[in-house]
Design an enzyme around this catalytic site. Structure first.
Site, PDB file in Angstrom:
ATOM      1  N   SER A  78       5.939  10.672   2.273  1.00 37.08           N
ATOM      2  CA  SER A  78       4.695   9.881   2.244  1.00 37.08           C
ATOM      3  C   SER A  78       4.839   8.698   3.184  1.00 37.08           C
ATOM      4  CB  SER A  78       4.463   9.363   0.828  1.00 37.08           C
ATOM      5  OG  SER A  78       3.446   8.395   0.818  1.00 37.08           O
ATOM      6  N   TYR A 105       8.846   4.679  -6.301  1.00 32.78           N
ATOM      7  CA  TYR A 105       8.147   5.710  -5.516  1.00 32.78           C
ATOM      8  C   TYR A 105       8.505   5.554  -4.027  1.00 32.78           C
ATOM      9  CZ  TYR A 105       4.449   8.840  -3.877  1.00 32.78           C
ATOM     10  OH  TYR A 105       3.757   9.877  -3.273  1.00 32.78           O
TER      11      TYR A 105
HETATM   12  N1  LIG Z   1      -1.993  12.759  -3.081  1.00 27.98           N
HETATM   13  C1  LIG Z   1      -1.644  11.876  -2.167  1.00 27.98           C
HETATM   14  O1  LIG Z   1      -2.452  11.017  -1.733  1.00 27.98           O
HETATM   15  C2  LIG Z   1      -0.239  11.891  -1.615  1.00 27.98           C
HETATM   16  C3  LIG Z   1       0.076  10.981  -0.571  1.00 27.98           C
HETATM   17  C4  LIG Z   1       1.366  11.006  -0.048  1.00 27.98           C
HETATM   18  C5  LIG Z   1       2.313  11.907  -0.540  1.00 27.98           C
HETATM   19  N2  LIG Z   1       1.973  12.758  -1.561  1.00 27.98           N
HETATM   20  C6  LIG Z   1       3.011  13.692  -2.040  1.00 27.98           C
HETATM   21  O2  LIG Z   1       2.483  15.000  -2.068  1.00 27.98           O
HETATM   22  C7  LIG Z   1       3.224  15.805  -2.989  1.00 27.98           C
HETATM   23  C8  LIG Z   1       2.269  16.658  -3.810  1.00 27.98           C
HETATM   24  O3  LIG Z   1       1.531  15.796  -4.661  1.00 27.98           O
HETATM   25  P1  LIG Z   1      -0.004  16.006  -5.014  1.00 27.98           P
HETATM   26  O4  LIG Z   1      -0.749  14.885  -4.396  1.00 27.98           O
HETATM   27  O5  LIG Z   1      -0.412  17.401  -4.769  1.00 27.98           O
HETATM   28  O6  LIG Z   1       0.072  15.658  -6.585  1.00 27.98           O
HETATM   29  P2  LIG Z   1      -0.217  16.525  -7.901  1.00 27.98           P
HETATM   30  O7  LIG Z   1      -1.564  17.154  -7.812  1.00 27.98           O
HETATM   31  O8  LIG Z   1       0.049  15.589  -9.041  1.00 27.98           O
HETATM   32  O9  LIG Z   1       0.897  17.682  -7.862  1.00 27.98           O
HETATM   33  C9  LIG Z   1       2.246  17.358  -8.101  1.00 27.98           C
HETATM   34  C10 LIG Z   1       2.997  18.623  -8.451  1.00 27.98           C
HETATM   35  O10 LIG Z   1       4.369  18.281  -8.645  1.00 27.98           O
HETATM   36  C11 LIG Z   1       4.783  18.830  -9.900  1.00 27.98           C
HETATM   37  N3  LIG Z   1       5.883  18.056 -10.478  1.00 27.98           N
HETATM   38  C12 LIG Z   1       5.931  16.736 -10.766  1.00 27.98           C
HETATM   39  N4  LIG Z   1       7.111  16.426 -11.313  1.00 27.98           N
HETATM   40  C13 LIG Z   1       7.830  17.577 -11.399  1.00 27.98           C
HETATM   41  C14 LIG Z   1       9.108  17.916 -11.893  1.00 27.98           C
HETATM   42  N5  LIG Z   1       9.910  17.014 -12.481  1.00 27.98           N
HETATM   43  N6  LIG Z   1       9.529  19.194 -11.787  1.00 27.98           N
HETATM   44  C15 LIG Z   1       8.737  20.143 -11.229  1.00 27.98           C
HETATM   45  N7  LIG Z   1       7.513  19.890 -10.761  1.00 27.98           N
HETATM   46  C16 LIG Z   1       7.060  18.618 -10.846  1.00 27.98           C
HETATM   47  C17 LIG Z   1       3.542  18.805 -10.767  1.00 27.98           C
HETATM   48  O11 LIG Z   1       3.699  19.681 -11.874  1.00 27.98           O
HETATM   49  P3  LIG Z   1       2.838  19.459 -13.240  1.00 27.98           P
HETATM   50  O12 LIG Z   1       1.413  19.799 -12.914  1.00 27.98           O
HETATM   51  O13 LIG Z   1       3.474  20.367 -14.222  1.00 27.98           O
HETATM   52  O14 LIG Z   1       2.997  18.018 -13.595  1.00 27.98           O
HETATM   53  C18 LIG Z   1       2.515  19.265  -9.761  1.00 27.98           C
HETATM   54  O15 LIG Z   1       2.586  20.661  -9.626  1.00 27.98           O
HETATM   55  C19 LIG Z   1       4.046  14.821  -3.824  1.00 27.98           C
HETATM   56  O16 LIG Z   1       5.396  14.854  -3.386  1.00 27.98           O
HETATM   57  C20 LIG Z   1       3.438  13.459  -3.490  1.00 27.98           C
HETATM   58  O17 LIG Z   1       4.368  12.412  -3.598  1.00 27.98           O
HETATM   59  C21 LIG Z   1       0.717  12.775  -2.101  1.00 27.98           C
END
Ligand SMILES: NC(=O)c1ccc[n+]([C@@H]2O[C@H](COP(=O)([O-])OP(=O)(O)OC[C@H]3O[C@@H](n4cnc5c(N)ncnc54)[C@H](OP(=O)(O)O)[C@@H]3O)[C@@H](O)[C@H]2O)c1
Length: 328
Positions: A180, A206
């Protein structure tokens, strides 16, 4: 025209100005949006995506399944994973989508997942370390590590190391860390406080976890380049997903109104991951940080090779990596 605008009531003038500024910002976001243009097929290739049951991971899975890959959904909740699997198969028309249980916040679970993969899979072409969380309270895992730090960094660190031998055997292969731009929000990385031993701040944890992914990308890339494995990390953009599910309710209310206006959809947020997984033009690019499908600048700290090496060594100790598990 100017005379007409000036004759409008002041509230109208302010409203018009805000609309023009917001419209301009939206146009800028649309103009800079990176889209993967590769039409590459992945028939015969195997991909693992962590956290593939929702958000960016699920959209990535749909796209790569459409390209014909065998897609392994590495998810912690089997019920959520089963629903996602059905959606991914329906949307992609590809039945070669399987679920393997993985909780990154448990080193035991990571080891079991990796052992299952090494036993059952003949190849691994792309490892996408996508899962992530943003928690608000300090919690220690069964391994004594900070929960957010272990889910985002340590779990993926161990997973990558355990699967590196298979990735090398399947080369050319690719490792992708979904980091990120938040990696740049910290000006220090205190190796004595990686698990909030000295102090806790949810934002800092984070930032640390995302900076750790960027540093480990940098450290691993040269170690494995000659064996045909590339390692890159990325910022997906500000994406409307479930990532803020643990945030306070006032934040959720503001998010519900503003995010649809200014954040990327999950499909748009998956584009840079997909680009790194498939595009021919990045086949030999390694150790880089991408945003909107282009190489982007990292923070100065993320380029610190000395810090990257120390973090790598500390991480090896904390996840109890055995000497025979080092594949670089
Ligand atoms: N959204 C943004 O604006 C943004 C910006 C920068 C970076 N990111 C990065 O993008 C990536 C994807 O996030 P997203 O935005 O798609 O969020 P999300 O919709 O909350 O998806 C996160 C995923 O990670 C899984 N997860 C969390 N903790 C876990 C664990 N301990 N073991 C296995 N799986 C786990 C969740 O599973 P559950 O559903 O079971 O909880 C979910 O499938 C993340 O690394 C996040 O830091 C996101």
């Amino acid at each position: 025209m100017l005379t007409f605008l000036c004759s409008l009531p002041i509230l109208w003038q302010i409203g018009l100005l805000i609309s023009v500024l917001l419209g301009g910002f939206k146009a800028y976001l649309w103009y800079t949006l990176g889209v993967c243009t590769s039409t590459k097929k992945l028939t015969g290739k195997t991909v693992i995506i962590t956290g593939a049951n929702t958000g960016i991971g699920k959209e990535t899975a749909i796209d790569l399944a459409k390209r014909g890959a065998r897609v392994i959904l590495a998810c912690r909740d089997p019920k959520k994973a089963a629903i996602a699997k059905d959606d991914i198969i329906r949307e992609s028309g590809n039945k070669n989508v399987v679920i393997r249980q993985l909780d990154l916040a448990s080193l035991k679970s990571v080891r079991k997942f990796a052992a299952d993969i090494l036993k059952s899979e003949l190849r691994l072409d792309v490892l996408i370390n996508n899962a992530g969380c943003a928690t608000i309270e300090k919690t220690l895992t069964e391994d004594g590590l900070e929960y957010q730090m272990q889910s985002n960094h340590f779990g993926h660190f161990l997973l990558t190391n355990l699967l590196l031998g298979l990735l090398k055997k399947s080369a050319p292969s690719r490792i992708i860390h979904v980091s990120s731009m938040a990696h740049a929000f910290t000006k220090t990385l205190d190796l004595n406080n990686l698990n909030s031993e000295l102090s806790y701040d949810t934002g800092t944890v984070y930032y640390y976890s995302k900076l750790s992914q960027a540093l480990c990308t940098r450290h691993l890339a040269p170690l494995v380049f000659n064996s045909g494995v590339t390692v890159n990390c990325l910022h997906p953009g500000a994406v409307q997903t479930e990532i803020f599910r643990n945030a306070p309710s006032w934040f959720q209310m503001i998010a519900a109104i503003t995010f649809p206006l200014f954040f990327k959809s999950a499909k748009e947020g998956a584009q840079t991951t997909i680009h790194l997984a498939v595009a021919d033009e990045v086949a030999n690019v390694t150790g880089e940080y991408f945003s909107d499908c282009k190489i982007a600048k990292t923070s100065k700290l993320a380029k610190d090779a000395g810090l990257a090496k120390k973090l790598w060594e500390v991480s090896e100790t904390l996840v109890k990596l055995k000497p025979e598990e080092r594949h670089y």
